[in-house]
Write an enzyme that holds these catalytic residues in place. Structure first.
Site, PDB file in Angstrom:
ATOM      1  N   GLN A 117      -4.205  -1.321   9.948  1.00  0.00           N
ATOM      2  CA  GLN A 117      -4.162  -2.639   9.316  1.00  0.00           C
ATOM      3  C   GLN A 117      -4.748  -3.706  10.256  1.00  0.00           C
ATOM      4  OE1 GLN A 117      -3.097  -3.312   6.059  1.00  0.00           O
ATOM      5  NE2 GLN A 117      -3.892  -5.356   6.473  1.00  0.00           N
ATOM      6  N   ASP A 159     -10.957   3.161   4.610  1.00  0.00           N
ATOM      7  CA  ASP A 159     -11.283   1.741   4.446  1.00  0.00           C
ATOM      8  C   ASP A 159     -12.801   1.535   4.356  1.00  0.00           C
ATOM      9  OD1 ASP A 159      -9.084   0.072   4.192  1.00  0.00           O
ATOM     10  OD2 ASP A 159      -8.657   0.056   6.349  1.00  0.00           O
ATOM     11  N   LYS A 169       0.844  -1.206   0.000  1.00  0.00           N
ATOM     12  CA  LYS A 169       0.000   0.000   0.000  1.00  0.00           C
ATOM     13  C   LYS A 169       0.875   1.250   0.000  1.00  0.00           C
ATOM     14  CE  LYS A 169      -3.767  -2.380   2.340  1.00  0.00           C
ATOM     15  NZ  LYS A 169      -4.422  -2.714   3.614  1.00  0.00           N
TER      16      LYS A 169
END
Ligand code: NAP
Length: 300
Positions: free
Chosen positions: A97, A120, A53
């Protein structure tokens, strides 16, 4: 029949190029899109996802703020970090994460993220907006699946889409998106309580496998000519591979390719799209922040 393989890498490359252009035009307005990436612990898969990412952000000319915490980090410490990042005007998006170490409640952390920075799309406010069909951040993987279908010109309206998996990350948001009037699909969602999976999957015009079970979907479970999207990423032991494992999808590729009209590979299908969509969500957050600055601080 042999399926056309959908090249997720190539479609993602185009999306990343688009992201780089948007990032550059934002920079000209004095806004440097920035994502804070928080990783607690050293789970190997998470380390590799976070690295991919951050690399993609850099290549698109965007900033990432890399925050690594030890596996023993307390929930309190992570929550206070999230509060700092929420208040930081130079940070447009926050990505924590998952999975988090066992002592930290994921729900508490996700709910603590400012929904305007939740790129997200996991915050309850964002999930609610998605289900109500209101604008907001769409989780990256379902968004990537839809982009793959769009770029491949697969008709979704009127199609029967069967999704195997009902997670908050993939199955549920994808089902909600497909049900929107503008997409107009008929959706069936399967899970471990569905019993004979083939009873449903053989009726799918579009079949999305997101179960996390290597090779779960075989050719015999697929209707001839169906479009098959494999979201699954599973590490299976392989002593002949350099790392001792290889990645395998939820779909048995060889037998599925004999039945499907289109099929995504693993790796190289949905995975690259997830990252490309993350870039677009960060840009959306930064653009909305830039717009808010022009309108005196309102961002929603
Ligand atoms: P998850 O939270 O474990 O959810 C899996 C879902 O699949 C659950 O709803 C489960 O049903 C269902 N399921 C499991 N085994 C099944 C079976 N035998 N028959 C029917 N349903 C079954 O997983 P996730 O986070 O959604 O991820 C799914 C897969 O996608 C994983 O391999 C993950 O690594 C991959 N993934 C890939 C990307 C990407 O970018 N490519 C992104 C996210 C996830 P129950 O609800 O009944 O337990």
């Amino acid at each position: 029949m042999s399926a056309v393989i959908i090249d997720g890498k190539e479609i993602a490359r185009k999306k990343r190029e688009e992201a780089a252009l948007r990032a550059s035009s934002l920079k000209q307005k004095g806004v440097s899109p920035c994502l804070a990436v928080v990783l607690a612990g050293e789970d190997p898969a998470s380390v590799s996802y976070v690295g991919a990412k951050e690399k993609a952000l850099g290549e698109a000319g965007m900033e990432s703020r890399d925050i690594r915490l030890p596996a023993y980090t307390s929930e309190e410490r992570l929550l206070s970090l999230v509060a700092e990042l929420n208040a930081d005007r130079l940070v447009h998006g926050i990505l924590v994460q998952l999975p988090l170490p066992a002592q930290i409640r994921e729900k508490a952390v996700i709910s603590a993220i400012d929904p305007r920075k939740d790129v997200d799309g996991f915050h309850p406010v964002q999930a609610g907006r998605l289900f109500l069909g209101e604008p907001g951040f769409i989780p990256c993987t379902p968004q990537g699946v839809l982009e793959l279908l769009r770029e491949t010109a697969v008709p979704v309206s009127g199609a029967h889409v069967v999704i195997v998996g009902r997670s908050n990350l993939v199955g549920k948001p994808l089902a909600a998106l497909l049900l929107r009037r503008e997409l107009n699909a008929t959706v069936t969602v399967c899970h471990t309580g569905s019993g004979d999976l083939a009873r449903y999957t053989t009726r799918a015009d579009i079949l999305v496998a997101a179960a996390g079970k290597p090779g779960l979907i075989t050719g015999g479970m697929i209707k001839k000519g169906a479009v098959v999207i494999d979201v699954g990423v599973n590490r299976v032991n392989d002593t002949s591979a350099k790392r001792g494992y290889r990645l395998k999808g939820d779909v048995d590729f060889e037998s599925a390719a004999q039945k499907a009209s289109y099929l995504t590979p693993v790796p190289g299908g949905v995975g690259p799209m997830t990252i490309a969509m993350l870039l677009h969500n960060v840009l959306k957050a930064a653009e909305s922040c830039a717009g808010a600055d022009e309108t005196g601080g309102r961002r929603d």
